[in-house]
Design a protein around this motif. Structure first.
Motif, PDB file in Angstrom:
ATOM      1  N   ALA A  15      -0.051  -1.058  -4.141  1.00 18.24           N
ATOM      2  CA  ALA A  15       1.287  -0.952  -4.719  1.00 18.24           C
ATOM      3  C   ALA A  15       1.854  -2.363  -4.809  1.00 18.24           C
ATOM      4  O   ALA A  15       2.525  -2.831  -3.889  1.00 18.24           O
ATOM      5  CB  ALA A  15       2.179  -0.053  -3.883  1.00 18.24           C
TER       6      ALA A  15
ATOM      7  N   ARG B 102      -1.715   0.240 -12.001  1.00 17.94           N
ATOM      8  CA  ARG B 102      -2.913   0.326 -11.178  1.00 17.94           C
ATOM      9  C   ARG B 102      -4.137   0.691 -12.024  1.00 17.94           C
ATOM     10  O   ARG B 102      -4.053   1.486 -12.962  1.00 17.94           O
ATOM     11  CB  ARG B 102      -2.715   1.354 -10.063  1.00 17.94           C
TER      12      ARG B 102
ATOM     13  N   THR C  16      -7.612   2.434 -11.757  1.00 16.84           N
ATOM     14  CA  THR C  16      -8.342   3.370 -10.910  1.00 16.84           C
ATOM     15  C   THR C  16      -9.352   4.149 -11.745  1.00 16.84           C
ATOM     16  O   THR C  16      -9.444   3.983 -12.968  1.00 16.84           O
ATOM     17  CB  THR C  16      -7.373   4.357 -10.249  1.00 16.84           C
TER      18      THR C  16
ATOM     19  N   GLU D 210      -5.141   6.202 -14.559  1.00 17.87           N
ATOM     20  CA  GLU D 210      -3.819   6.785 -14.390  1.00 17.87           C
ATOM     21  C   GLU D 210      -3.189   7.043 -15.750  1.00 17.87           C
ATOM     22  O   GLU D 210      -3.649   6.538 -16.776  1.00 17.87           O
ATOM     23  CB  GLU D 210      -2.935   5.865 -13.554  1.00 17.87           C
TER      24      GLU D 210
ATOM     25  N   GLU E 160       0.840  -1.187   0.000  1.00 19.01           N
ATOM     26  CA  GLU E 160       0.000   0.000   0.000  1.00 19.01           C
ATOM     27  C   GLU E 160       0.875   1.236   0.000  1.00 19.01           C
ATOM     28  O   GLU E 160       1.907   1.300   0.678  1.00 19.01           O
ATOM     29  CB  GLU E 160      -0.911   0.008   1.231  1.00 19.01           C
ATOM     30  N   SER E 161       0.443   2.223  -0.797  1.00 14.90           N
ATOM     31  CA  SER E 161       1.157   3.493  -0.878  1.00 14.90           C
ATOM     32  C   SER E 161       0.138   4.608  -1.105  1.00 14.90           C
ATOM     33  O   SER E 161      -0.574   4.597  -2.110  1.00 14.90           O
ATOM     34  CB  SER E 161       2.181   3.470  -2.027  1.00 14.90           C
ATOM     35  N   ASP E 162       0.061   5.529  -0.138  1.00 16.72           N
ATOM     36  CA  ASP E 162      -0.889   6.647  -0.215  1.00 16.72           C
ATOM     37  C   ASP E 162      -2.328   6.170  -0.378  1.00 16.72           C
ATOM     38  O   ASP E 162      -3.113   6.733  -1.156  1.00 16.72           O
ATOM     39  CB  ASP E 162      -0.523   7.578  -1.382  1.00 16.72           C
ATOM     40  N   GLY E 163      -2.672   5.110   0.321  1.00 18.73           N
ATOM     41  CA  GLY E 163      -4.029   4.606   0.271  1.00 18.73           C
ATOM     42  C   GLY E 163      -4.376   3.854  -0.985  1.00 18.73           C
ATOM     43  O   GLY E 163      -5.542   3.537  -1.233  1.00 18.73           O
ATOM     44  N   LYS E 164      -3.383   3.558  -1.828  1.00 14.35           N
ATOM     45  CA  LYS E 164      -3.610   2.811  -3.069  1.00 14.35           C
ATOM     46  C   LYS E 164      -2.742   1.567  -3.083  1.00 14.35           C
ATOM     47  O   LYS E 164      -1.709   1.514  -2.413  1.00 14.35           O
ATOM     48  CB  LYS E 164      -3.289   3.685  -4.286  1.00 14.35           C
TER      49      LYS E 164
END
Length: 507
Positions: free
Chosen positions: A131, A147, A149, A153, A125-129
């Motif tokens: 990873a 990712r 989303t 992106e 996880e990185s910044d709530g996303k």
């Protein structure tokens, strides 16, 4: 939390996924999609058109790309092989935006799966996303995550420096199941140094191009023989028309396939939009079915409804079997097919082939018997040669089916020529070669007896031709007319030199 979901049974799902792909050509249901009438991809492009995201805490394999590195490319080397993620986005089941940020797509070398995948460290996880991470390995430079989303992106592009098959996967690291289905859109594109064509299909355009030229040459020669160099009084028969139709279907099939693979190498287009592929597959099936009709047309048969029904049933059976096999084989190399479906198609087409063989051989055997009864050695030799060719084709087709079954997906790049050989080159060579031999043996000829003569011989053999010496039934109902005959001097000395007519049956 996301890690815990995957770590809970990481050994089981990782080994299950690996075993499923490694067991090809008997893959299991790890791909989680059905084989449709037409594949949903064209060349090295995988489109997501509203596909459902895997359930939370799972990983699914979706597609296999075939990549040549710049150094190993057998074709033109315009640029490095490149992987591109294009506008890959996530939406809710109702088509609206979603806040989920735990889904990702990845591409990695097939042969390095064990070296790169680890359920314990995959989801991060990185910044709530999400990873996602690959294991530390030298092949990591050719493995990439992207990712999924909403909104999408920024598109990402990477150079692939390792030759071989690459696996496309989708991972859902969400800690709990979503209240509604999540849908994916966008595309993953791989471009080889020579274009968008898959590495194991690079030479198919050449195979079908040369095959199309062969069929065109045979068609022109056959038409010239039928209409220019054959006297008008020499009859054209049904099997001559069948041979012409086979040649036309062969030209359509090979020309359509050649155009399809040439365009697929140049364009990043979905296969579902291609009418060329549909035309090629339909023409190929029609060609093989008319081959059966060609062999059967050599043996005239009764026009009874039963015989016609049997004829139609045999052709429909083979058409159905061939359609199923061609459909599955078209998508097997990249998307794979469940073991039971692929084995069923092989067995079904083999069974239909055996039925067609018996159907043809019965007709040829009957014609050879007629030739023996009529002492027609010339025609007997022709039917014997045709029978031998039929048996050679049957055995060769059986061997070819076995070779196609063993043509497993995801093989090393040095063996990709084998796929083109058994799936395209050999079948076309067998069909064209057999057809040319048959056209030569059964070409129109003045010294070749007409089929009507053989029909008369057949009628005598089975007792249907009228016997002129047999009673017709009229003697039972009508009195015989008077019969006259003369007596010469040697029969009646008293008559002198004159002959007197005597009548029997008159008053």
């Amino acid at each position: 939390v996301a890690q815990a979901v995957l770590v809970q049974d990481s050994g089981r799902w990782i080994s299950r996924l690996r075993r499923a792909f490694a067991s090809m050509p008997l893959p299991t249901a790890v791909f989680f999609f059905a084989a449709c009438a037409m594949a949903t991809v064209w060349a090295e492009v995988r489109h997501f058109n509203g596909e459902v995201v895997p359930k939370s805490g799972s990983l699914e394999g979706l597609y296999i790309f075939y990549v040549h590195s710049y150094e190993d490319s057998p074709g033109p080397k315009a640029a490095q092989s490149r992987l591109t993620f294009k506008d890959i986005r996530l939406r809710g089941e109702d088509g609206g935006p979603t806040k989920s940020a735990w889904v990702a797509v990845g591409v990695l070398p097939w042969s390095e799966f064990d070296n790169l995948m680890d359920g314990k460290t995959l989801c991060g996880e990185s910044d709530g996303k999400v990873a996602l991470q690959f294991k530390q390995h030298s092949s990591k430079q050719n493995a990439h995550w992207h990712r999924v989303t909403f909104p999408a992106e920024e598109d990402a592009s990477y150079v692939l420096k390792q030759s071989g098959p690459y696996l496309l996967v989708v991972a859902n690291c969400a800690p709990e199941a979503s209240a509604s289905k999540l849908l994916m859109y966008g595309s993953v594109v791989v471009k080889n140094p020579y274009g968008y064509s898959a590495g194991n299909e690079l030479f198919k355009s050449w195979v079908y191009g040369w095959a199309a030229l062969g069929y065109v040459a045979a068609l022109l020669g056959w038409v010239a023989k039928l209409f220019l160099f054959t006297p008008k009084d020499v009859a054209k028969r049904d099997y001559h028309s069948a041979a012409t139709f086979i040649l036309i279907m062969g030209v359509l099939e090979c020309a359509s396939y050649a155009a399809f693979y040439i365009e697929a190498n140049k364009m990043e287009v979905s296969r579902e939009d291609s009418l060329l592929l549909v035309l090629a597959q339909v023409s190929g099936i029609a060609k093989v079915v008319y081959f059966i009709a060609f062999f059967r047309a050599l043996a005239p048969q009764s026009t009874s409804r039963i015989q016609q029904a049997i004829h139609i049933a045999v052709l429909l059976l083979y058409t159905t079997a061939a359609t199923i096999k061609v459909t599955l084989q078209a998508s097997r190399q990249s998307m794979s097919i469940d073991a039971s479906a692929w084995i069923f198609s092989i067995i079904f087409v083999a069974f239909a082939g055996v039925v067609a063989l018996v159907f043809v051989m019965r007709g040829l055997a009957r014609m050879m018997q007629r030739c023996r009864e009529a002492s027609d050695d010339k025609r007997l030799a022709q039917f014997q040669h045709t029978t031998l060719l039929t048996l050679v084709l049957a055995v060769s087709s059986l061997v070819l089916l076995g070779a196609q079954y063993l043509d497993a997906p995801a093989q090393g790049f040095k063996t990709w020529y084998y796929h083109t050989l058994v799936a395209d080159a050999v079948p076309q060579a067998m069909a064209l070669g057999a057809l040319v031999v048959m056209m030569y043996m059964w070409r129109p000829s003045e010294d070749f007896p007409s089929m009507s003569e053989m029909t008369e011989v057949d009628a005598e053999v089975i007792g249907l031709k009228e016997d002129t010496e047999a009673p017709t039934g009229r003697a039972e109902h009508e009195p015989a007319g008077p019969v006259q005959f003369g007596l010469g001097d040697e029969d009646d000395p008293a008559a002198g030199n004159s002959a007197v007519a005597k009548t029997i049956g008159s008053n």
